[in-house]
Design a protein around this motif. Structure first.
Motif, PDB file in Angstrom:
ATOM      1  N   VAL A 106      37.459  70.870  59.190  1.00 22.67           N
ATOM      2  CA  VAL A 106      38.106  69.586  58.892  1.00 22.67           C
ATOM      3  C   VAL A 106      39.170  69.237  59.925  1.00 22.67           C
ATOM      4  O   VAL A 106      39.538  68.072  60.079  1.00 22.67           O
ATOM      5  N   CYS A 155      37.196  78.149  56.691  1.00 20.97           N
ATOM      6  CA  CYS A 155      36.076  77.215  56.860  1.00 20.97           C
ATOM      7  C   CYS A 155      36.572  75.765  56.991  1.00 20.97           C
ATOM      8  O   CYS A 155      36.284  75.114  57.997  1.00 20.97           O
ATOM      9  N   PRO A 156      37.341  75.241  56.038  1.00 22.61           N
ATOM     10  CA  PRO A 156      37.890  73.885  56.239  1.00 22.61           C
ATOM     11  C   PRO A 156      38.910  73.832  57.372  1.00 22.61           C
ATOM     12  O   PRO A 156      39.056  72.810  58.030  1.00 22.61           O
ATOM     13  N   ILE A 202      36.762  62.186  49.147  1.00 22.95           N
ATOM     14  CA  ILE A 202      35.719  62.920  49.863  1.00 22.95           C
ATOM     15  C   ILE A 202      36.072  64.404  50.055  1.00 22.95           C
ATOM     16  O   ILE A 202      35.218  65.258  50.217  1.00 22.95           O
ATOM     17  N   TYR A 203      37.368  64.727  49.990  1.00 20.58           N
ATOM     18  CA  TYR A 203      37.804  66.112  50.202  1.00 20.58           C
ATOM     19  C   TYR A 203      37.838  66.938  48.911  1.00 20.58           C
ATOM     20  O   TYR A 203      37.931  68.149  48.962  1.00 20.58           O
ATOM     21  N   ILE A 235      28.764  59.689  49.573  1.00 20.86           N
ATOM     22  CA  ILE A 235      28.533  60.976  50.231  1.00 20.86           C
ATOM     23  C   ILE A 235      27.033  61.189  50.394  1.00 20.86           C
ATOM     24  O   ILE A 235      26.282  61.136  49.430  1.00 20.86           O
ATOM     25  N   PRO A 242      35.548  67.629  46.482  1.00 15.35           N
ATOM     26  CA  PRO A 242      34.510  68.651  46.282  1.00 15.35           C
ATOM     27  C   PRO A 242      34.677  69.848  47.217  1.00 15.35           C
ATOM     28  O   PRO A 242      34.347  70.977  46.845  1.00 15.35           O
ATOM     29  N   LEU A 243      35.215  69.622  48.416  1.00 13.33           N
ATOM     30  CA  LEU A 243      35.458  70.736  49.346  1.00 13.33           C
ATOM     31  C   LEU A 243      36.530  71.674  48.806  1.00 13.33           C
ATOM     32  O   LEU A 243      36.474  72.881  49.009  1.00 13.33           O
ATOM     33  N   ILE A 296      33.056  55.332  50.373  1.00 14.00           N
ATOM     34  CA  ILE A 296      31.982  55.899  51.187  1.00 14.00           C
ATOM     35  C   ILE A 296      31.100  56.734  50.270  1.00 14.00           C
ATOM     36  O   ILE A 296      31.590  57.601  49.542  1.00 14.00           O
ATOM     37  N   ASN A 343      32.175  67.917  57.516  1.00 15.73           N
ATOM     38  CA  ASN A 343      32.581  67.986  58.922  1.00 15.73           C
ATOM     39  C   ASN A 343      32.428  69.373  59.532  1.00 15.73           C
ATOM     40  O   ASN A 343      32.712  69.573  60.697  1.00 15.73           O
ATOM     41  N   ILE A 344      32.041  70.344  58.713  1.00 20.84           N
ATOM     42  CA  ILE A 344      31.971  71.715  59.213  1.00 20.84           C
ATOM     43  C   ILE A 344      30.631  71.906  59.929  1.00 20.84           C
ATOM     44  O   ILE A 344      29.607  72.170  59.307  1.00 20.84           O
TER      45      ILE A 344
END
Lengths: 197, 70
Positions: free
Chosen positions: A30, A25-26, A104-105, B40, A107-108, B38, B48-49
């Motif tokens: 991404v 998925c990423p 920002i990454y 969220i 939580p992913l 930034i 981005n998905i």
């Protein structure tokens, strides 16, 4: 030599994306820009490495001696989720510049199955079959994360070219061609099987 | 070791880990973000998905809300 072989195996021969199709998925989402891919890779390498160490220690010194191996899965999920929260908090408080680029990454990454799979691997539940020692565990977890980063960064440059291509038929645009390319990459990486005899 | 003791230890370990998760979540929420970060957005806008089913539903809801506001 044993550690080098383990690292090469984890990065190239048994790459976690291309042989086990984890973290797709990423990988598809991404990797649309190299900058995002770099950020995601950096954050993932740190989280995979550290969460593997914690998970391995919990398994080896707490769960296995007490014969509580059945708790591995749930315990590792909780450990990874907590660890990511602490990392995010630490970065917010003490390394704001790093948080701005990688925050920002995070939580992913909590939901990235690569992190959990590596933790389970080093605890000896899936591919490896037996418990690794500390050196093997550190090598395997670092190399697997580096292998993931290598593929996701390389793939982001391929995606850039595909986005700008005018020759691509409409039905293939987007995720379709991304997954076909990933399949071709997996076949290409199968050539590395001959490296280790 | 007796079975009841093993179950008790397992419950204690799980309880401890859940407590750790809750504490880490609360502490993380309370920690202020550095300036210039930034924010969220809600409804998957920051993700981005693009092919994700959850995202497509969220985007449709946002579009419908936007049209209602107009």
């Amino acid at each position: 030599m044993h550690y080098l072989l383990l690292a090469i195996s984890a990065i190239l021969v048994s790459n976690i994306i291309l042989t086990r199709f984890l973290g797709i998925c990423p990988f598809v989402g991404v990797s649309k820009s190299p900058k995002n891919a770099l950020g995601m890779s950096g954050a993932l390498i740190g989280v995979v490495f550290m969460s593997s160490i914690i998970s391995y220690a919990i398994n080896r010194y707490l769960l296995e001696p007490l014969d509580l191996g059945f708790l591995k899965l749930i315990a590792f999920i909780l450990v990874i989720a907590s660890f990511v929260q602490f990392v995010e908090m630490f970065m917010k408080r003490y390394i704001p510049s790093l948080y701005k680029s990688l925050g920002i990454y995070l939580p992913l990454i909590t939901t990235n199955c690569v992190v959990l799979t590596v933790a389970l691997d080093v605890a000896g539940t899936s591919v490896t079959g037996s418990l690794l020692n500390w050196g093997e565990m550190l090598t395997y977890s670092a190399a697997t994360a580096v292998g993931y980063a290598l593929i996701i960064i390389g793939f982001s440059y391929i995606q850039l070219r595909m986005q700008n291509s005018t020759l691509l038929p409409k039905p293939f645009k987007g995720n379709a061609i991304a997954l076909i390319t990933a399949g071709l990459m997996a076949m290409a990486f199968m050539a590395f099987n001959g490296m280790i005899v | 070791m007796a079975d009841w003791l093993r179950i008790l230890i397992a419950v204690a370990i799980l309880g401890g880990l859940i407590a750790l998760l809750i504490i880490s979540y609360i502490l993380n929420k309370r920690t202020k973000k550095p300036e210039g970060c930034i924010e969220i957005d809600e409804h998957c806008a920051s993700c981005n998905i693009e092919g994700c089913a959850v995202r497509s539903v969220a985007v449709e809801i946002e579009r419908a809300q936007g049209e209602d506001e107009k």
